[in-house]
Scaffold this motif. Structure first.
Motif, PDB file in Angstrom:
ATOM      1  N   CYS A  14       0.817  -1.212   0.000  1.00  0.00           N
ATOM      2  CA  CYS A  14       0.000   0.000   0.000  1.00  0.00           C
ATOM      3  C   CYS A  14       0.853   1.266   0.000  1.00  0.00           C
ATOM      4  CB  CYS A  14      -0.934   0.008   1.221  1.00  0.00           C
ATOM      5  SG  CYS A  14      -2.171  -1.304   1.191  1.00  0.00           S
ATOM      6  N   GLY A  15       2.135   1.137  -0.326  1.00  0.00           N
ATOM      7  CA  GLY A  15       3.034   2.281  -0.289  1.00  0.00           C
ATOM      8  C   GLY A  15       2.645   3.398  -1.228  1.00  0.00           C
ATOM      9  N   ILE A  16       2.094   3.039  -2.394  1.00  0.00           N
ATOM     10  CA  ILE A  16       1.720   4.059  -3.380  1.00  0.00           C
ATOM     11  C   ILE A  16       0.649   4.983  -2.822  1.00  0.00           C
ATOM     12  CG2 ILE A  16      -0.060   2.634  -4.466  1.00  0.00           C
ATOM     13  CD1 ILE A  16       2.372   4.955  -6.334  1.00  0.00           C
ATOM     14  N   PHE A  17      -0.196   4.464  -1.915  1.00  0.00           N
ATOM     15  CA  PHE A  17      -1.274   5.290  -1.370  1.00  0.00           C
ATOM     16  C   PHE A  17      -0.734   6.327  -0.388  1.00  0.00           C
ATOM     17  CE2 PHE A  17      -3.466   1.330  -2.634  1.00  0.00           C
ATOM     18  CZ  PHE A  17      -4.336   1.881  -3.558  1.00  0.00           C
ATOM     19  N   ILE A  18       0.387   6.011   0.294  1.00  0.00           N
ATOM     20  CA  ILE A  18       1.035   7.035   1.120  1.00  0.00           C
ATOM     21  C   ILE A  18       1.505   8.175   0.242  1.00  0.00           C
ATOM     22  CG2 ILE A  18       2.978   7.534   2.653  1.00  0.00           C
ATOM     23  CD1 ILE A  18       2.898   4.751   3.655  1.00  0.00           C
ATOM     24  N   ARG A  19       2.106   7.805  -0.897  1.00  0.00           N
ATOM     25  CA  ARG A  19       2.616   8.825  -1.814  1.00  0.00           C
ATOM     26  C   ARG A  19       1.471   9.651  -2.409  1.00  0.00           C
ATOM     27  NH1 ARG A  19       7.764   8.861  -2.657  1.00  0.00           N
ATOM     28  NH2 ARG A  19       9.020   7.113  -1.914  1.00  0.00           N
ATOM     29  N   TYR A  20       0.364   9.022  -2.722  1.00  0.00           N
ATOM     30  CA  TYR A  20      -0.791   9.775  -3.214  1.00  0.00           C
ATOM     31  C   TYR A  20      -1.324  10.711  -2.117  1.00  0.00           C
ATOM     32  CZ  TYR A  20      -1.624   7.863  -7.871  1.00  0.00           C
ATOM     33  OH  TYR A  20      -1.531   7.565  -9.221  1.00  0.00           O
ATOM     34  N   TRP A  21      -1.288  10.271  -0.859  1.00  0.00           N
ATOM     35  CA  TRP A  21      -1.762  11.116   0.240  1.00  0.00           C
ATOM     36  C   TRP A  21      -0.917  12.385   0.328  1.00  0.00           C
ATOM     37  CZ3 TRP A  21      -4.998  13.061   3.491  1.00  0.00           C
ATOM     38  CH2 TRP A  21      -4.554  13.716   4.645  1.00  0.00           C
ATOM     39  N   PHE A  22       0.410  12.246   0.320  1.00  0.00           N
ATOM     40  CA  PHE A  22       1.282  13.425   0.374  1.00  0.00           C
ATOM     41  C   PHE A  22       1.089  14.313  -0.849  1.00  0.00           C
ATOM     42  CE2 PHE A  22       3.995  10.835   3.331  1.00  0.00           C
ATOM     43  CZ  PHE A  22       3.907  11.711   4.403  1.00  0.00           C
ATOM     44  N   ALA A  23       0.971  13.681  -2.028  1.00  0.00           N
ATOM     45  CA  ALA A  23       0.813  14.459  -3.258  1.00  0.00           C
ATOM     46  C   ALA A  23      -0.499  15.237  -3.247  1.00  0.00           C
ATOM     47  CB  ALA A  23       0.872  13.534  -4.471  1.00  0.00           C
ATOM     48  N   LEU A  24      -1.589  14.601  -2.809  1.00  0.00           N
ATOM     49  CA  LEU A  24      -2.879  15.283  -2.741  1.00  0.00           C
ATOM     50  C   LEU A  24      -2.868  16.388  -1.684  1.00  0.00           C
ATOM     51  CD1 LEU A  24      -5.284  12.218  -3.051  1.00  0.00           C
ATOM     52  CD2 LEU A  24      -4.963  14.031  -4.749  1.00  0.00           C
ATOM     53  N   LYS A  25      -2.220  16.120  -0.556  1.00  0.00           N
ATOM     54  CA  LYS A  25      -2.146  17.100   0.528  1.00  0.00           C
ATOM     55  C   LYS A  25      -1.408  18.361   0.071  1.00  0.00           C
ATOM     56  CE  LYS A  25      -0.009  17.741   5.076  1.00  0.00           C
ATOM     57  NZ  LYS A  25       0.821  17.100   6.130  1.00  0.00           N
ATOM     58  N   TYR A  26      -0.183  18.183  -0.428  1.00  0.00           N
ATOM     59  CA  TYR A  26       0.606  19.337  -0.869  1.00  0.00           C
ATOM     60  C   TYR A  26       0.029  19.944  -2.146  1.00  0.00           C
ATOM     61  CZ  TYR A  26       4.162  17.820   2.488  1.00  0.00           C
ATOM     62  OH  TYR A  26       4.817  17.473   3.630  1.00  0.00           O
ATOM     63  N   GLY A  27      -0.489  19.082  -3.036  1.00  0.00           N
ATOM     64  CA  GLY A  27      -1.037  19.571  -4.297  1.00  0.00           C
ATOM     65  C   GLY A  27      -2.258  20.445  -4.089  1.00  0.00           C
ATOM     66  N   CYS A  28      -3.118  20.059  -3.164  1.00  0.00           N
ATOM     67  CA  CYS A  28      -4.314  20.859  -2.870  1.00  0.00           C
ATOM     68  C   CYS A  28      -3.921  22.226  -2.307  1.00  0.00           C
ATOM     69  CB  CYS A  28      -5.203  20.111  -1.879  1.00  0.00           C
ATOM     70  SG  CYS A  28      -6.758  20.950  -1.501  1.00  0.00           S
ATOM     71  N   GLN A  29      -2.942  22.238  -1.407  1.00  0.00           N
ATOM     72  CA  GLN A  29      -2.488  23.508  -0.834  1.00  0.00           C
ATOM     73  C   GLN A  29      -1.851  24.387  -1.901  1.00  0.00           C
ATOM     74  OE1 GLN A  29       0.075  22.739   2.505  1.00  0.00           O
ATOM     75  NE2 GLN A  29      -1.390  21.402   3.520  1.00  0.00           N
TER      76      GLN A  29
END
Length: 381
Positions: A87-102
């Motif tokens: 499930c490592g890719i989902f951690i990366r998507y979480w960070f990307a969505l978090k920073y990307g939204c900001q």
């Protein structure tokens, strides 16, 4: 200063949705083949899925380790467990969505600020997170999606019977390859300074170049597999050995450890079976010309052999005609788009350490840290 736009954010969301749907489609197709008693196809699909997942988890965890050196071990152990359960890719998507939204929606008033500004730091974090995801998706595309596309086309050619789930698998493969190719080039352009944006015409030209050349090659391999699975396997192994030997000659330095570097070179060898991969960021006019000239000769050779070696397997004469026309047409159009892309849309400046350095300024404006990005040693053009 690199920008993370709302369009980039929506592409990221779309990529995550397709990634999740693709997992569901894979297990659905595998279960359908299993219920029909076609165990070999079901096992092959799951093997492609498992292999790509293992490789991407290994690289993802290794990158987290490199990025989080000096952080608390409890955090790293948690990340290891998440990757252990694929499930490592989902951690990366979480960070990307978090920073990307900001970066895309909240940081609108400080676009002209310096890189030391918090808003620009968040923007850089978003771009780096998306870049890592796109690199992992390139691995997944050529370890799983492209081989599965080949497998589904081969099954259609062999059986002649078509089902909805087969078309669903083929469509998901094409969507996965397409989105990966475009997203990768977007990340590449953002990592090359002072370059034009990857505009709509550039995107379509690059997309058609990759898709058409890959489609032509997959049709060719499917044809030779119909004639002889053994010959097809020998051809693939020979091409992989050639690609792996080329990576050895290039002395790649993508990974910090020798074991990871050899794994990387093994993966690049597999990618080179299906598409050209520039692993050093240098001018590759000669290499890419030799690569696609070889693909053209092999493709035409396969069609020639197919017509004169064992035509008895063809139930209808129109089958060979249609597949041959599609193969040649895809190849010709793909080469045309390739020439147009490299003539008019491809960045002319190749990577240098300075181009990929992440310079963080101190309070007094002095450089206190220089970090070389992974994209310096990872390029596909």
């Amino acid at each position: 200063i690199m920008k993370f736009t709302k369009q980039n954010f929506f592409f990221l969301v779309g990529g995550m949705i397709i990634y999740v749907v693709d997992i569901g489609v894979d297990f659905w197709v595998a279960s359908r083949y299993f219920c029909q008693g076609q165990y070999s196809w079901s096992i092959l699909i799951l093997c492609f899925r498992g292999l790509s997942s293992i490789v991407t988890q290994i690289f993802s965890y290794e990158w987290f380790k490199n990025d989080w050196e000096g952080t608390d071990t409890g955090k790293r152990k948690l990340v290891f467990l998440v990757h252990l359960f694929h499930c490592g890719i989902f951690i990366r998507y979480w960070f990307a969505l978090k920073y990307g939204c900001q970066a895309a929606f909240k940081q609108t008033s400080s676009r002209g600020a310096s890189e030391a500004d918090p808003s620009n730091f968040i923007e850089k974090q978003a771009i780096d997170a998306v870049t890592d995801i796109n690199m992992l998706r390139v691995f997944k595309t050529f370890l799983e999606t492209t081989p599965q596309l080949f497998l589904q086309i081969y099954i259609l050619m062999e059986n002649g019977k078509t089902h909805f789930y087969q078309y669903a698998a083929i469509m998901m493969s094409f969507c996965g390859i397409s989105l990966t190719m475009v997203d990768y080039q977007i990340s590449l352009r953002k990592s090359l300074p002072d370059k034009d944006e990857f505009r709509v015409l550039s995107k379509f030209t690059y997309l058609f170049y990759k898709l058409l050349t890959i489609t032509s090659w997959i049709l060719s391999i499917s044809l030779i597999t119909l004639l002889s699975v053994r010959i097809s396997v020998i051809l693939m192994i020979f091409l992989w050995i050639g690609g792996f030997a080329w990576t050895l000659k290039q002395h790649t330095t993508f990974c910090k450890s020798k074991k990871m570097e050899y794994l990387y070179r093994t993966v690049v060898g597999i990618i080179l079976i299906f598409s050209f991969f520039n692993i050093k960021g240098r001018r590759t006019k000669v290499c890419i010309s030799i690569y696609y000239a070889t693909h053209t000769v092999v493709t035409l050779g396969i069609l020639f052999v197919y017509m004169f070696w064992k035509p008895s397997i063809i139930k209808e004469i129109c089958f060979l005609t249609i597949v041959s026309i599609l193969t040649v047409l895809s190849l010709v159009l793909g080469i045309i788009f390739l020439v147009v892309y490299y003539s008019h849309f491809h960045p002319s400046t190749y990577c240098t350490p300075q181009a990929y350095s992440d310079e963080v300024d101190g309070v007094a404006g002095q450089k206190v840290r220089v970090k070389t990005g992974r994209f310096q040693n990872f390029l596909m053009q």
